[in-house]
Design a protein around this motif. Structure first.
Motif, mmCIF file in Angstrom:
data_model
loop_
_atom_site.group_PDB
_atom_site.id
_atom_site.type_symbol
_atom_site.label_atom_id
_atom_site.label_comp_id
_atom_site.label_asym_id
_atom_site.label_seq_id
_atom_site.Cartn_x
_atom_site.Cartn_y
_atom_site.Cartn_z
ATOM 1 N N LEU A 26 0.793 -1.211 0.000
ATOM 2 C CA LEU A 26 0.000 0.000 0.000
ATOM 3 C C LEU A 26 0.827 1.262 0.000
ATOM 4 O O LEU A 26 0.415 2.268 -0.545
ATOM 5 N N ALA A 27 1.982 1.256 0.656
ATOM 6 C CA ALA A 27 2.774 2.485 0.692
ATOM 7 C C ALA A 27 4.226 2.153 0.911
ATOM 8 O O ALA A 27 4.566 1.278 1.692
ATOM 9 N N SER A 28 5.104 2.858 0.250
ATOM 10 C CA SER A 28 6.532 2.760 0.467
ATOM 11 C C SER A 28 7.095 4.146 0.214
ATOM 12 O O SER A 28 7.241 4.567 -0.920
ATOM 13 N N ALA A 29 7.389 4.869 1.300
ATOM 14 C CA ALA A 29 7.752 6.273 1.151
ATOM 15 C C ALA A 29 8.536 6.718 2.354
ATOM 16 O O ALA A 29 8.462 6.113 3.414
ATOM 17 N N PRO A 30 9.327 7.799 2.215
ATOM 18 C CA PRO A 30 10.008 8.352 3.371
ATOM 19 C C PRO A 30 9.044 9.065 4.285
ATOM 20 O O PRO A 30 7.879 9.237 3.980
ATOM 21 N N ALA A 31 9.562 9.473 5.446
ATOM 22 C CA ALA A 31 8.815 10.261 6.425
ATOM 23 C C ALA A 31 7.759 9.437 7.114
ATOM 24 O O ALA A 31 7.967 8.287 7.431
ATOM 25 N N MET A 32 6.575 10.014 7.345
ATOM 26 C CA MET A 32 5.562 9.439 8.212
ATOM 27 C C MET A 32 4.463 8.775 7.401
ATOM 28 O O MET A 32 3.978 9.323 6.435
ATOM 29 N N ALA A 33 4.064 7.554 7.806
ATOM 30 C CA ALA A 33 2.931 6.889 7.184
ATOM 31 C C ALA A 33 1.970 6.471 8.269
ATOM 32 O O ALA A 33 2.372 5.956 9.294
ATOM 33 N N SER A 34 0.688 6.706 8.063
ATOM 34 C CA SER A 34 -0.293 6.344 9.077
ATOM 35 C C SER A 34 -1.556 5.855 8.419
ATOM 36 O O SER A 34 -1.874 6.216 7.296
ATOM 37 N N ALA A 35 -2.282 4.993 9.137
ATOM 38 C CA ALA A 35 -3.549 4.475 8.630
ATOM 39 C C ALA A 35 -4.672 4.947 9.532
ATOM 40 O O ALA A 35 -4.514 5.062 10.736
ATOM 41 N N ALA A 36 -5.825 5.227 8.944
ATOM 42 C CA ALA A 36 -6.967 5.652 9.723
ATOM 43 C C ALA A 36 -7.438 4.516 10.618
ATOM 44 O O ALA A 36 -7.178 3.341 10.364
ATOM 45 N N ALA A 37 -8.141 4.852 11.695
ATOM 46 C CA ALA A 37 -8.672 3.846 12.605
ATOM 47 C C ALA A 37 -9.571 2.898 11.825
ATOM 48 O O ALA A 37 -10.359 3.309 10.973
ATOM 49 N N PRO A 38 -9.490 1.578 12.118
ATOM 50 C CA PRO A 38 -10.206 0.609 11.309
ATOM 51 C C PRO A 38 -11.662 0.503 11.699
ATOM 52 O O PRO A 38 -12.068 0.860 12.795
ATOM 53 N N THR A 39 -12.460 0.006 10.777
ATOM 54 C CA THR A 39 -13.827 -0.386 11.079
ATOM 55 C C THR A 39 -13.942 -1.852 10.752
ATOM 56 O O THR A 39 -13.398 -2.334 9.765
ATOM 57 N N GLY A 40 -14.667 -2.600 11.579
ATOM 58 C CA GLY A 40 -14.791 -4.027 11.351
ATOM 59 C C GLY A 40 -13.457 -4.716 11.508
ATOM 60 O O GLY A 40 -12.785 -4.589 12.522
ATOM 61 N N LEU A 41 -13.056 -5.457 10.465
ATOM 62 C CA LEU A 41 -11.824 -6.226 10.519
ATOM 63 C C LEU A 41 -10.654 -5.486 9.895
ATOM 64 O O LEU A 41 -9.577 -6.054 9.740
ATOM 65 N N ASN A 42 -10.844 -4.249 9.499
ATOM 66 C CA ASN A 42 -9.756 -3.525 8.853
ATOM 67 C C ASN A 42 -8.563 -3.353 9.782
ATOM 68 O O ASN A 42 -8.722 -3.022 10.952
ATOM 69 N N PRO A 43 -7.367 -3.536 9.257
ATOM 70 C CA PRO A 43 -6.175 -3.318 10.086
ATOM 71 C C PRO A 43 -5.978 -1.844 10.415
ATOM 72 O O PRO A 43 -6.455 -0.958 9.704
ATOM 73 N N SER A 44 -5.268 -1.596 11.490
ATOM 74 C CA SER A 44 -4.878 -0.241 11.866
ATOM 75 C C SER A 44 -3.365 -0.196 11.961
ATOM 76 O O SER A 44 -2.767 -0.996 12.680
ATOM 77 N N ILE A 45 -2.746 0.709 11.221
ATOM 78 C CA ILE A 45 -1.291 0.795 11.190
ATOM 79 C C ILE A 45 -0.856 2.240 11.350
ATOM 80 O O ILE A 45 -1.397 3.135 10.722
ATOM 81 N N SER A 46 0.152 2.447 12.210
ATOM 82 C CA SER A 46 0.721 3.778 12.413
ATOM 83 C C SER A 46 2.236 3.672 12.449
ATOM 84 O O SER A 46 2.782 2.858 13.196
ATOM 85 N N ILE A 47 2.912 4.467 11.631
ATOM 86 C CA ILE A 47 4.371 4.497 11.614
ATOM 87 C C ILE A 47 4.835 5.944 11.705
ATOM 88 O O ILE A 47 4.441 6.779 10.893
ATOM 89 N N ASP A 48 5.659 6.245 12.711
ATOM 90 C CA ASP A 48 6.226 7.579 12.895
ATOM 91 C C ASP A 48 7.747 7.462 12.957
ATOM 92 O O ASP A 48 8.283 6.680 13.738
ATOM 93 N N GLN A 49 8.440 8.252 12.153
ATOM 94 C CA GLN A 49 9.897 8.184 12.074
ATOM 95 C C GLN A 49 10.502 9.579 12.161
ATOM 96 O O GLN A 49 10.059 10.500 11.472
ATOM 97 N N ILE A 50 11.525 9.707 13.011
ATOM 98 C CA ILE A 50 12.297 10.941 13.117
ATOM 99 C C ILE A 50 13.770 10.559 13.108
ATOM 100 O O ILE A 50 14.204 9.749 13.921
ATOM 101 N N GLY A 51 14.542 11.137 12.213
ATOM 102 C CA GLY A 51 15.965 10.823 12.154
ATOM 103 C C GLY A 51 16.388 10.474 10.746
ATOM 104 O O GLY A 51 15.792 10.929 9.767
ATOM 105 N N GLN A 52 17.390 9.621 10.638
ATOM 106 C CA GLN A 52 17.939 9.256 9.340
ATOM 107 C C GLN A 52 18.097 7.743 9.223
ATOM 108 O O GLN A 52 18.456 7.057 10.179
ATOM 109 N N SER A 53 17.802 7.245 8.034
ATOM 110 C CA SER A 53 18.056 5.843 7.673
ATOM 111 C C SER A 53 17.325 4.852 8.566
ATOM 112 O O SER A 53 17.775 3.719 8.743
ATOM 113 N N ASN A 54 16.195 5.261 9.159
ATOM 114 C CA ASN A 54 15.358 4.309 9.885
ATOM 115 C C ASN A 54 14.484 3.552 8.893
ATOM 116 O O ASN A 54 14.048 4.102 7.882
#
Length: 214
Positions: A26-54
């Motif tokens: 679904l996504a491959s990008a620098p910086a911050m990626a987040s998913a909205a809160a799920p409904t039903g069986l939908n997954p919930s994903i949150s990724i927060d990155q600060i720094g370099q080469s994480n």
């Protein structure tokens, strides 16, 4: 329906976030990626990155589940893989540099929390549940610590803590209703290798620095 929002707070950063949900990239990008809160069986994903080469990789199969990754520092790597994880949660927090953390979960109603602070720490957590789920926390603070957890069954709990340099620990629990607490405070402490199978309880506390650096 799953909504993914990607924002680039600092385009010059080299952090990478990769989300895989239901087998689809679904996504491959620098910086911050987040998913909205799920409904039903939908997954919930949150990724927060600060720094370099994480780097962060989250993969979730059918059945939902929640995954959260927070990275601050440089050259940290986090991996979360969840399948059939309805009602399960995986949380990874990394502060520092060159740390590696991985959580793998299958089955419902499990919780895994991994926290790393320092540098060159490595940890892996694997949980497989049938119905009632398992719970595990693993905390590393310091340098060059290594820890692993493997739980198979239901209603198992594990708490692992490392504070120091060059400590090693492992916990393996199979069956149901096992409980383990393993704490190391010091440097170069050896692994006591906790292995339990069914309705067992153990508490281990190691302190001091009895051995020369490896």
């Amino acid at each position: 329906m799953i909504e993914i929002n990607v924002s680039r707070k600092r385009p010059n950063r080299s952090d990478k976030a990769c989300l895989v949900i239901l087998g689809t990239l679904l996504a491959s990008a620098p910086a911050m990626a987040s998913a909205a809160a799920p409904t039903g069986l939908n997954p919930s994903i949150s990724i927060d990155q600060i720094g370099q080469s994480n780097q962060a990789m989250v993969a979730q199969g059918a059945g939902g589940g929640h995954a959260q990754v927070q990275q601050s520092g440089q050259s940290n790597t986090a991996t979360v893989n969840q399948t059939r994880a309805m009602g399960s949660s995986a949380v990874v927090g990394q502060t520092g540099s060159q740390q590696t953390g991985a959580i793998t979960q299958s089955g419902a109603a499990s919780l895994a929390i991994l926290s790393q602070t320092g540098s060159n720490n490595s940890a892996s957590m694997t949980q497989s549940a049938t119905s009632r789920g398992n719970t595990a926390t693993l905390v590393q603070t310091g340098w060059q610590n290594q820890a692993s957890l493997h739980q198979t069954g239901d209603n198992n709990t594990a708490s692992q803590n490392q504070l120091g340099v060059g400590d090693v620990q492992s916990v393996v629990q199979t069956g149901d209703n096992n409980h383990a607490a393993y704490t190391q405070v010091g440097n170069n402490l050896p692994d006591m290798k906790v292995v339990q199978s069914g309705s067992a309880t153990v508490t281990i506390v190691q302190t001091g620095s009895p051995f020369a650096p490896r």
